[in-house]
Design an enzyme around this catalytic site. Structure first.
Site, PDB file in Angstrom:
ATOM      1  N   ARG A  16      -8.209   1.549   9.911  1.00  0.00           N
ATOM      2  CA  ARG A  16      -8.102   0.355  10.089  1.00  0.00           C
ATOM      3  C   ARG A  16      -9.294  -0.573  10.837  1.00  0.00           C
ATOM      4  NH1 ARG A  16      -2.237   0.969   9.902  1.00  0.00           N
ATOM      5  NH2 ARG A  16      -1.265  -0.583   9.521  1.00  0.00           N
TER       6      ARG A  16
ATOM      7  N   LYS B 207       0.684  -1.123   0.343  1.00  0.00           N
ATOM      8  CA  LYS B 207       0.114  -0.409   0.074  1.00  0.00           C
ATOM      9  C   LYS B 207       1.507   1.134  -0.090  1.00  0.00           C
ATOM     10  CE  LYS B 207      -1.947  -0.298   3.992  1.00  0.00           C
ATOM     11  NZ  LYS B 207      -2.130  -2.081   3.910  1.00  0.00           N
TER      12      LYS B 207
HETATM   13  P1  AMP Z   1       2.010   0.696   9.051  1.00  0.00           P
HETATM   14  O1  AMP Z   1       2.696   1.574   8.403  1.00  0.00           O
HETATM   15  O2  AMP Z   1       0.865   1.373   8.276  1.00  0.00           O
HETATM   16  O3  AMP Z   1       1.642   0.035   8.771  1.00  0.00           O
HETATM   17  O4  AMP Z   1       1.451   1.306  11.013  1.00  0.00           O
HETATM   18  C1  AMP Z   1       2.460   0.291  11.423  1.00  0.00           C
HETATM   19  C2  AMP Z   1       1.949   0.788  12.618  1.00  0.00           C
HETATM   20  O5  AMP Z   1       1.353   1.571  13.807  1.00  0.00           O
HETATM   21  C3  AMP Z   1       0.756  -0.832  13.257  1.00  0.00           C
HETATM   22  O6  AMP Z   1       0.828  -1.198  12.716  1.00  0.00           O
HETATM   23  C4  AMP Z   1      -0.067   0.130  14.083  1.00  0.00           C
HETATM   24  O7  AMP Z   1       0.482  -0.679  15.457  1.00  0.00           O
HETATM   25  C5  AMP Z   1       0.364   1.316  14.092  1.00  0.00           C
HETATM   26  N1  AMP Z   1      -1.201   1.994  13.003  1.00  0.00           N
HETATM   27  C6  AMP Z   1      -0.893   2.885  11.905  1.00  0.00           C
HETATM   28  N2  AMP Z   1      -2.013   3.405  11.857  1.00  0.00           N
HETATM   29  C7  AMP Z   1      -3.021   2.818  12.600  1.00  0.00           C
HETATM   30  C8  AMP Z   1      -4.502   2.713  12.738  1.00  0.00           C
HETATM   31  N3  AMP Z   1      -5.536   3.349  11.837  1.00  0.00           N
HETATM   32  N4  AMP Z   1      -4.657   2.129  13.510  1.00  0.00           N
HETATM   33  C9  AMP Z   1      -4.552   1.772  14.638  1.00  0.00           C
HETATM   34  N5  AMP Z   1      -3.325   1.910  14.630  1.00  0.00           N
HETATM   35  C10 AMP Z   1      -2.584   2.374  13.650  1.00  0.00           C
END
Ligand code: AMP
Length: 256
Positions: free
Chosen positions: A120, A42
């Site tokens: 999410r 993504k």
């Molecule tokens: P990502 O880079 O989108 O994979 O996000 C890394 C981490 O940030 C995730 O595994 C969650 O721990 C936290 N995180 C990011 N966006 C969200 C969200 N919208 N809701 C909850 N946790 C989030």
């Protein structure tokens, strides 16, 4: 788009007090949400959509990572959020929503936006829906990137990120020529804490329980647009663009 506006997300990454070099007004800005399991690509697609369509790349994960680096004195809520994140668990809705609401001006970006990693959970999706209704900014599509689980785990566990420029490599599929350092800037390559095997399991569980129901939610709103996430980033991007254009043309035809 000019070089100057490339990848500028000042207000999003540092908060609304930061200056943003607002991209020039786009004729038909896109307002998109990207869905898909962690590791499906993504972030890469969001970056391509930003570069080619001028839409601002709004990733909640990037805000948390920026806080790890910049915030010498994090608030208790942010400290707790970073602890959840390092385990691969979802940050509580209230913390995420506070952060997003504070940056609501980013939804009015002239270039449109691509939301990556948010919403999410259904609660986050409901809050987003309400905010966009208040702002009179309807979403154009919710792109759902689809990939088999085994492929996702292989992609995530081999991923290495540059400490400095954030370029992404893969130990077997896209290795850095110089081994442990970045081909672009020479920075050290590292494995994100949440790309370690124990965190991947937790992230997949969180995806299945909280994020997968969003597919039904957006299907119900007639916004869901599935895209097969196999092949090179360019191939996936071409598929995305084709589907987006078909969708926009179809909507225009129905409206005429
Ligand atoms: P990502 O880079 O989108 O994979 O996000 C890394 C981490 O940030 C995730 O595994 C969650 O721990 C936290 N995180 C990011 N966006 C969200 C969200 N919208 N809701 C909850 N946790 C989030």
């Amino acid at each position: 788009m000019s070089e100057q506006t490339k990848n500028d997300r000042g207000a999003w990454l540092q908060g609304p007090a930061a200056e943003c070099l607002i991209p020039e007004r786009q004729a038909n800005p896109w307002r998109l949400v990207l869905l898909g399991a962690p590791g499906v690509g993504k972030g890469t697609q969001a970056d391509l959509l930003h570069q080619r369509l001028g839409a601002c790349h709004l990733s909640t994960g990037d805000v948390f990572r920026a806080a790890t680096r910049n915030d010498c004195n994090p608030s208790p809520a942010m400290k707790a959020a970073l602890e959840y994140m390092s385990r691969g668990a979802l940050v509580p809705d209230s913390t995420v929503w506070e952060m997003v609401r504070e940056r609501r001006g980013c939804f009015r970006c002239h270039g449109g936006f691509v939301l990556d990693g948010f919403p999410r959970t259904i609660a986050q999706a409901e809050s987003l829906k309400q905010l966009l209704e208040e702002e009179q900014l309807p979403l154009h599509a919710v792109v759902n990137y689809e990939l088999p689980l085994a492929e996702i785990v292989e992609r995530l566990s081999g991923r290495r990120t540059c400490e400095q420029c954030k370029a992404v490599f893969h130990v077997t599929r896209q290795p850095s020529k110089s081994g442990d350092s970045c081909d672009r800037c020479g920075g050290r390559l590292f494995q994100r804490e949440d790309d370690r095997p124990e965190s991947i399991t937790v992230r997949m569980e969180a995806y299945r329980n909280s994020t997968a129901p969003l597919i039904q939610f957006y299907q119900g709103l007639n916004l869901l647009m599935p895209v097969v996430a196999e092949g090179s980033p360019e191939k996936i991007f071409a598929r995305t663009l084709k589907s987006l254009q078909e969708r926009r043309n179809g909507n225009a035809l129905r409206a005429s």
